[in-house]
Structure formats: C-alpha cells, structure tokens
Design a protein around this motif. Structure first.
Motif, short mmCIF file in Angstrom:
data_model
loop_
_atom_site.label_atom_id
_atom_site.label_comp_id
_atom_site.label_asym_id
_atom_site.label_seq_id
_atom_site.Cartn_x
_atom_site.Cartn_y
_atom_site.Cartn_z
N ILE A 153 -16.67 2.94 -2.62
CA ILE A 153 -15.50 3.22 -1.79
C ILE A 153 -14.38 3.69 -2.72
N VAL A 154 -13.84 4.87 -2.43
CA VAL A 154 -12.73 5.41 -3.21
C VAL A 154 -11.53 5.58 -2.28
N GLY A 155 -10.35 5.20 -2.76
CA GLY A 155 -9.12 5.38 -1.98
C GLY A 155 -8.09 6.15 -2.78
N ASP A 156 -7.52 7.20 -2.16
CA ASP A 156 -6.54 8.05 -2.86
C ASP A 156 -5.11 7.55 -2.60
N ASN A 157 -4.20 7.93 -3.46
CA ASN A 157 -2.74 7.75 -3.26
C ASN A 157 -2.31 6.29 -3.19
N ILE A 158 -2.92 5.45 -4.01
CA ILE A 158 -2.58 4.03 -3.92
C ILE A 158 -1.23 3.71 -4.59
N LEU A 159 -0.60 4.69 -5.21
CA LEU A 159 0.76 4.49 -5.75
C LEU A 159 1.85 5.04 -4.83
N LEU A 160 1.47 5.85 -3.85
CA LEU A 160 2.45 6.42 -2.91
C LEU A 160 3.66 7.01 -3.63
N ARG A 161 3.40 7.77 -4.66
CA ARG A 161 4.45 8.43 -5.46
C ARG A 161 5.57 7.46 -5.83
N GLY A 162 5.17 6.28 -6.27
CA GLY A 162 6.13 5.29 -6.77
C GLY A 162 6.57 4.26 -5.75
N ARG A 163 6.34 4.53 -4.47
CA ARG A 163 6.84 3.58 -3.45
C ARG A 163 6.08 2.25 -3.49
N THR A 164 4.81 2.28 -3.87
CA THR A 164 4.02 1.04 -3.89
C THR A 164 4.66 -0.01 -4.79
N ILE A 165 5.22 0.43 -5.93
CA ILE A 165 5.77 -0.54 -6.89
C ILE A 165 7.28 -0.66 -6.81
N ASP A 166 7.90 -0.02 -5.82
CA ASP A 166 9.36 -0.10 -5.66
C ASP A 166 9.69 -1.28 -4.75
N PRO A 167 10.32 -2.33 -5.29
CA PRO A 167 10.58 -3.52 -4.47
C PRO A 167 11.51 -3.26 -3.30
N ALA A 168 12.26 -2.16 -3.35
CA ALA A 168 13.16 -1.82 -2.24
C ALA A 168 12.41 -1.23 -1.04
N LYS A 169 11.14 -0.90 -1.23
CA LYS A 169 10.37 -0.26 -0.16
C LYS A 169 9.47 -1.29 0.53
N ALA A 170 9.50 -1.28 1.86
CA ALA A 170 8.66 -2.22 2.61
C ALA A 170 8.26 -1.66 3.97
N GLY A 171 8.15 -0.34 4.06
CA GLY A 171 7.74 0.28 5.32
C GLY A 171 6.25 0.05 5.57
#
Ligand code: SAH
Ligand code: DHB
Ligand code: MG
Length: 207
Positions: A153-171
């Motif tokens: 199983i491969v999943g793309d875009n798991i960093l979401l152009r930085g949003r994944t690790i941005d604590p201010a993001k929670a959408g």
C-alpha cells in the motif's frame, strides 16, 4: 534543491511528458505524483511482482502509466476516479503510452467503488492511494480489506506541503492524513516506512 538535482539525472520520458502536457491542455491541476516517486512506483510494482493494482485517484494517467509499466503481461490496473472527464483523459494517455489494455477505470466516489470491489470478492496485491485527502483513513481500511497477504500500500502527499506538521493546522484533510500516517506507522497489520522527500510518501506491506 536536492529533488531537482536527482530529477535532472533522468532523460526525457516521452509518455510522461505527453501526459503532463495533456493534463495542462485540458485545464486539469498540475498535481501528478512527483517524478521520483513515479519511478519508485514502477520499481515497487516490478519488485513485488504485483499483478492486480488498485489506484485511487487517476487524474490524467501519470501515476497510472508508472504503475502499469511495472506490471507483467496480463497484469491489470483498476483505477478509481471521481470525474468521468478525468478518467477519459487518463485513458487517452494510457493508450498513447501503449498501456491501454492494462487499465480499467471505475468512475465515481472511490468509497463506493471500493465497497463494490469488496462485495465482489476481488483481491489485489498493490494499492496507490492518491485521491481526496479526507478519505485516506477509509481508503487505507479498504486497501487492507482487499489485500492479498504481502500486498503493498502506497500513499502520496502525506506531508500536505507542510500542513501535516504545522500545529496551527487542524482542518479535515490535515487531521485525516495525520491519522493515516499514525496508522501506517503503528498498525500491527502493517510493516511500513514513510519517506519525507517531495510531498512525502508512505509505503506499507500488509502482513
Ligand atoms: N494519482 C494521480 C494524481 C491524482 S490527483 C497521479 O499521480 O497521476 C487526485 C485525483 O483524485 C483527482 O483526479 C480527483 O478527481 C480524484 N478524486 C478526488 N476525490 C475523489 C473521490 N472521492 N473518489 C475518487 N477520486 C477522487
Ligand atoms: C496536491 C498534490 C497531489 O499529489 C495530490 O494528489 C493532491 C493535491 C497538491 O499539491 O495540492
Ligand atoms: Mg498526489
């Protein structure tokens, strides 16, 4: 940039360039999988000797070409795409690359298509998850349910152009992808790694 350097090592790829040009000409978004990960997809399909692939999110056929290139004679790619117009474009590009006979498109919401595949009893040995990011946790569960033992199983875009690790993001997309990544890393049914290059790629084997 390191990624541009490694991409520059590779010569022109006529099938993939035609596909990128066709995506732009049809007014579709420039969000095909990264070139380096496309090469990795071909390698993973080849290495795993996969014969039956499910792709979730076709766009214009770029990743479909990369996946189908790794298939043996008689191998099949089932590609799930929400939009008929995108599936039509993808099919044109698969045909132009000489891979039209390997692909079947199922148009509609992938959650519904996956439920129907599960109902049919079909099993698959390779999954590429690359559609709406909110759906990733559900797509992962369906992939595990549809998997032969040893499936990838491969999943793309798991960093979401930085949003994944941005604590201010929670959408919803961010929360879904964080949950997906945590499941990939910790679920006892999987062996995995997560690559942080480009926009991030998760790779798991179903035990
Ligand atoms: N895998 C492609 C890129 C996919 S982009 C490549 O690398 O070449 C994401 C795609 O998912 C888009 O084509 C979009 O229409 C599709 N998509 C979005 N939501 C979806 C859904 N619910 N079901 C199926 N496809 C969906
Ligand atoms: C984006 C990139 C992707 O590869 C994708 O599948 C969806 C979105 C993006 O960069 O927005
Ligand atoms: Mg993607």
């Amino acid at each position: 940039m390191d990624e541009q350097y490694v991409d520059s090592l590779y010569g022109a790829d006529a099938d993939l360039e035609r596909t990128k040009a066709g995506i732009a000409a049809n007014g579709m978004p420039d969000i095909s999988v990264a070139d380096g990960y496309g090469r990795l997809l071909t390698m993973l399909v080849t290495l795993s000797k996969a014969q039956n692939i499910v792709e979730i999110g076709a766009l214009g056929g770029y990743s479909g070409i990369c996946l189908a290139r790794g298939l043996p004679q008689g191998g099949k790619l089932v590609s799930l795409e929400l939009l008929q117009s995108y599936a039509d474009v993808a099919k044109v590009h698969m045909k132009a690359a000489g891979l039209g006979d390997k692909v079947e498109y199922i148009v509609g919401d992938a959650k519904q298509s996956l439920a129907e595949l599960k109902e049919s009893g079909r099993k698959f040995d390779f999954f590429f998850i690359d559609a709406d990011k909110e759906g990733y946790p559900i797509y992962l569960e369906y992939a595990i349910a549809l998997a032969e033992p040893g499936a990838i199983i491969v999943g793309d875009n798991i960093l979401l152009r930085g949003r994944t690790i941005d604590p201010a993001k929670a959408g919803p997309a961010v929360r879904a992808v964080r949950y997906f990544n945590e499941t990939i890393a910790s679920d006892q049914r999987l062996q995995s790694t997560v690559l942080p290059g480009y926009d991030g790629l998760a790779i798991a084997i179903v035990k």
